[in-house]
Structures are given as structure tokens and as C-alpha cells.
Scaffold this active site. Structure first.
Site, PDB file in Angstrom:
ATOM      1  N   ASP A  52       0.913  -1.341  -0.110  1.00 38.02           N
ATOM      2  CA  ASP A  52      -0.037   0.075   0.150  1.00 38.02           C
ATOM      3  C   ASP A  52       0.974   1.293  -0.016  1.00 38.02           C
ATOM      4  OD1 ASP A  52      -2.240  -1.764   0.121  1.00 38.02           O
ATOM      5  OD2 ASP A  52      -1.957  -1.714   2.239  1.00 38.02           O
ATOM      6  N   LYS A  77       1.856   2.254  -5.145  1.00 35.51           N
ATOM      7  CA  LYS A  77       2.351   1.915  -6.356  1.00 35.51           C
ATOM      8  C   LYS A  77       1.567   1.915  -7.551  1.00 35.51           C
ATOM      9  CE  LYS A  77       2.381  -2.351  -4.336  1.00 35.51           C
ATOM     10  NZ  LYS A  77       1.970  -2.099  -2.959  1.00 35.51           N
ATOM     11  N   GLN A  88       1.780  -6.285  -3.277  1.00 42.50           N
ATOM     12  CA  GLN A  88       2.264  -6.203  -2.222  1.00 42.50           C
ATOM     13  C   GLN A  88       3.792  -5.998  -2.200  1.00 42.50           C
ATOM     14  OE1 GLN A  88       0.832  -9.682  -3.691  1.00 42.50           O
ATOM     15  NE2 GLN A  88      -0.677  -8.742  -3.050  1.00 42.50           N
ATOM     16  N   GLY A  93      -4.572  -4.109  -3.415  1.00 46.26           N
ATOM     17  CA  GLY A  93      -5.760  -3.147  -3.825  1.00 46.26           C
ATOM     18  C   GLY A  93      -4.809  -1.767  -4.101  1.00 46.26           C
ATOM     19  N   HIS A  94      -5.002  -1.770  -5.299  1.00 44.44           N
ATOM     20  CA  HIS A  94      -4.166  -0.264  -6.268  1.00 44.44           C
ATOM     21  C   HIS A  94      -5.051   0.677  -6.569  1.00 44.44           C
ATOM     22  CE1 HIS A  94      -0.972  -3.693  -7.253  1.00 44.44           C
ATOM     23  NE2 HIS A  94      -0.980  -3.409  -6.082  1.00 44.44           N
TER      24      HIS A  94
END
Ligand code: GDP
Ligand code: IMO
Ligand code: MG
Length: 423
Positions: A13, A16, A222, A40-41
Site C-alpha cells: 500500500d 504503487k 504486495q 488493492g491498487h
């Protein structure tokens, strides 16, 4: 430099997706190489917020070919939800290519994930419960079903049924709830038919793209310290987010890669259990969570906050051959009286030279901090390095000196254009 890797340098988180979105302007292909829908991006464009889990974060650009590489584990339910949501918002996903070697996630993987977590009691990892670990375990046990198998509907249906029946038996024996095998077979046969047109030989796609002069961006999910081999095991994910994983997870070779960007926040967060030397358990931690909106995109969980840790970042440089850092969320410190930078670890009065290789030791280290004054002004509108307040510049210089690689991109807000080039 035709191939760039973007890798999280902390526990995930880091921002990225925002950096991927920014770098996508100069790249023709954006490729996920590991992980799955545990990621979760988030990309924010004006008033629009896109939360991506499986689709590469370059999808928002028409010129980008999004690729899901062989190292990814694919949950078809999430994939098609994501595609449908994006297409309803006017973003075409028709260019997507999914590696025929990528392994598929099925409901028994989620069931095993939940059962394993329940069985750990107080020693829970705090997984996302998406079935990621069990899917990679099946890959390693050589019983997984790969995306390429959907190209033959008959044999896919047979393999699906066999696996579902076998998993149901062992799950029930282990105390889990029974699976509805017939419903799973019906649902996943339909999803497989939908996946078929996207499946391709991504190794050839990527090497042909390179040969024709295209630039490729490899998107890590990740992060370094969640890496199965190099992270804080067992409080890790089940893949290799580190830059080496980008080769294994795409079929590109190490010599194809030029630029390797490690992403760090101006502080640190971690979701789930595990050691965290610079963790803030006080009001300042709550302030970081509030201002930084540190709640998980996938699970909604509160992220644990702490100061930036240059011992970790130095190790991230080694593990990934980082050529540079991108530092996000500097603006979150706008109202802080002072900021801290961890420059070393002390154990029993002695300074540690290297990042501890035993997790027990990591849990016992005492961080050594440099204290810096805050800048007490908003950075949100700053777009030039020279316009940054002296205190913010001192913070960036200290991190660069301690970590030993330059910081190039600095994030000063969540929106796509909220960044500046520092060096
Ligand atoms: P990822 O998993 O590394 O892609 O990061 P996430 O998307 O899970 O979390 C990063 C969060 O920080 C997202 O909500 C982003 O919109 C936000 N973000 C990214 N860069 C910045 C920044 O420079 N400043 C602020 N305030 N927010 C940022
Ligand atoms: P992005 O790509 C932060 C964490 C989970 C848990 C551990 C194992 O958005 O940075 P898993 O479900 O993978 O078996 O969970 O890893 N985790 C993440 N933490 N960001 C992520 O992804 C994460 N993906 C997994 O919280 O501690
Ligand atoms: Mg995330």
C-alpha cells in the site's frame, strides 16, 4: 531502458498504483507478475477513484496493453467484476492478455485460507482471505488448474469437477463447510468460457513487444517485506513481490530489466500481523491513519502506522537492486510538529549492521531515530522540488543519504498529478 519494475519497498500500500499510472505514459505494456486479488491498487483521476485488484494499473491509458503474467493467481469472479465495472465507466479492457500459465483460484482456496486462519488462533497471519496462499500451494504441489486449460472446455470441466470433489472431501474431513460442487462446476465453466478469449502466450507477447522497441512496466503487488522468501515469515504473502519475482512471473530475463523503482511512503504502514519496529501505538499513529486515510482498499482494515524505516529500505535496495525510490504521501506530514526517520536498529546496546534475518530479533530491536522539524504548511500544490519548504527538503535528503539511492518521484496528494520530480 525498455523494462521498468515497480516494487513496494515496505509492507504494501505504498502508492504503487499511482506511480504505475504516472509511468504508464512512457510504457506500452503494464504487466502484473505475482499476487492476485489480495492487492488493492488505487488510482485517483479528478473525482474518479479506481480501485484495481487484478487488472494492471496502466489500464486507464488507451495506448497500454495490460498483461496478467504467469506468476499471478487469477480469481475469475473478481476479474470479471473488475472488467465489468471498468467497462461501465468507459474503460475498455479488450486489450487484456492473461498468461496461459497463470493459476486459477477456486472457492476451495478461499475455504482453506479461512480454515487455516481460524486454526492459527492468536497466531493469525491476518491474510486477506482471498485464497492466495492455498492457490500458490496447489501450484507448488502441481495440482493447480491453469488459465490455458480453459481453452479446452471439455477437459477443463472434467478437471474442475475432479478437483472440486477431492477438495470437498478433504475440506469436510478437516472441519470445513461442504462445497456445493455442482454450483461451482456450473459457475466456473461459464467463467472459463468468458476467460478463453483473453488467454495467450504472454512470454511471446512480451518478448515480441521488446523486440519491436516497446517499453514494458512490470507492476509489483504486495511488497518486499511481504515476500515469501525475504519478508517477515510467516507474516508474509505466498509469492515473490521482490524484483527477482518479476522475471519468474513474466518470463523476461534479468538482463532485460533496467530501471527498478522502490515505492515507499514518507512513513510506514502494515496490514495484518507481524513485527513492525517503528510502529506508532499512540495518538500520532492515529493522526497518521486519519490524515493518510490508512484503511485497506480490499478488506477495509485499519493499517498499522509507524515512522519511515531506512534499515528496511536499505535492505529493500539490496533485495531488489533498486535504482531509485519514489516517496509518496509526503503531504500527510503537513501538520506534524516533527517527523522521525529511523536510521538504525539497536539490540542489547549494540547497533545492528544488517537487517536481522531472524524475525524474533526483528521483534526485539530498538529503532534509532533522527528527529526533524515539520514544515507546517500544505504541500498539495507544490510541483517543483525547489518550492518544497526547507524542512521537507531536509527530510528527503536524509532519507536519500540513509538509503543510498536517489528519490526521483515525490507524492504530495492522492490525485494523478499530485507529484513532483525531486532529482
Ligand atoms: P498500492 O497498493 O501500493 O497501490 O497503494 P494503495 O492504493 O493501496 O494505497 C495508497 C493510497 O494512498 C491510495 O488511496 C492512494 O490514492 C493514496 N496516495 C498515493 N500517493 C499519495 C500521495 O502522495 N499523497 C496522498 N495523500 N495520498 C496518496
Ligand atoms: P498491495 O498490492 C498490504 C498482507 C495481508 C497479510 C499478508 C498475507 O495493495 O500493496 P495474503 O492474503 O496475501 O495471504 O495475506 O499479506 N497483504 C497486503 N498488505 N497490501 C497488499 O497488497 C497486501 N496483500 C497482502 O494483510 O498480512
Ligand atoms: Mg494496496
Amino acid at each position: 531502458m525498455p523494462v521498468t519494475v515497480v516494487v513496494g519497498a515496505q509492507w504494501g500500500d505504498e502508492g504503487k498504483a499511482k506511480v504505475i499510472d504516472l509511468l504508464s505514459k512512457e510504457h506500452g505494456y503494464v504487466v502484473r507478475y505475482q499476487g492476485g486479488h489480495n492487492a488493492g491498487h488505487t488510482v485517483v483521476v479528478g473525482d474518479e477513484r479506481y480501485a484495481l485488484q487484478l487488472i494492471p494499473s496502466g489500464i486507464l491509458y488507451d495506448h497500454v496493453v495490460p498483461v496478467i503474467g504467469n506468476g499471478v493467481v487469477v480469481d475469475m469472479v473478481t476479474l470479471f467484476n473488475e472488467i465489468d465495472t471498468l467497462e461501465r465507466r468507459g474503460i475498455s479492457c479488450s486489450r487484456l492478455v492473461v498468461s496461459s500459465h497463470a493459476h486459477l483460484i477456486f472457492p476451495w482456496h478461499q475455504a482453506w485460507d479461512a480454515l487455516a486462519e481460524a486454526g492459527r488462533g492468536d497466531a493469525k497471519i491476518g491474510t486477506t482471505l482471498k485464497g492466495i496462499g492455498p492457490a500458490y500451494a496447489d501450484k507448488a504441489r502441481r495440482v493447480g488448474i491453469r488459465a490455458g486449460e480453459v481453452l479446452d472446455a471439455g477437459s477443463f470441466a472434467q478437471a474442475l469437477k475432479e478437483r472440486a470433489v477431492a477438495e470437498n472431501t478433504t475440506l469436510v474431513a478437516a472441519g470445513g463447510a461442504a462445497l456445493d460442487v455442482d454450483a461451482i462446476v456450473t459457475q466456473f465453466a461459464a467463467l472459463a468460457a468468458r476467460l478463453a478469449p483473453y488467454v495467450g502466450d504472454t512470454v511471446s507477447v512480451l518478448h515480441d513487444a521488446l523486440a519491436s522497441g516497446q517499453h514494458l512496466l512490470l507492476e509489483g503487488a504486495q511488497a518486499t517485506f511481504l515476500d515469501l522468501d525475504h519478508g517477515t515469515y510467516p507474516y508474509v504473502t505466498s509469492s515473490n513481490p521482490t524484483a527477482g519475482g518479476a522475471c519468474a512471473g513474466t518470463g523476461l530475463g534479468p538482463r532485460d530489466i533496467g530501471r527498478i523503482v522502490g515505492i515507499t511512503k514518507a512513513y510506514t504502514t502494515r496490514v495484518g500481523a507481524g513485527p513492525f519496529p517503528t510502529e506508532l501505538l499512540d495518538d500520532l499513529g492515529d493522526k497518521l491513519v486519519d490524515i493518510g486515510r490508512e484503511f485497506g482498499t480490499v478488506t477495509g482494515r485499519r493499517r498499522r502506522p509507524g515512522w519511515i524505516d531506512c534499515v528496511m529500505l536499505r535492505q529493500a535496495v539490496r533485495l531488489n537492486s533498486l535504482t531509485e525510490l519514489a516517496l509518496t504521501k509526503l503531504d500527510v506530514f503537513d501538520t506534524f510538529e516533527h517527523v522521525r526517520v529511523c536510521t538504525g536498529y539497536r539490540v542489547g546496546g549494540a547497533m545492528l549492521r544488517n537487517y536481522p534475518d531472524r524475525m524474533e530479533l526483528l521483534a526485539d530491536v530498538e529503532p534509532v531515530y533522527a528527529d526533524l522539524p515539520g514544515w507546517n504548511q500544505s504541500l498539495g500544490a507544490v510541483r517543483e522540488a525547489a518550492q518544497l519548504p526547507a524542512e521537507a527538503q531536509a527530510f528527503l535528503r536524509l532519507v536519500e543519504t540513509e538509503v543510498g539511492v536517489p528519490i526521483r518521484i515525490v507524492g504530495v496528494g492522492a490525485e494523478r498529478d499530485d507529484y513532483l520530480l525531486w532529482s
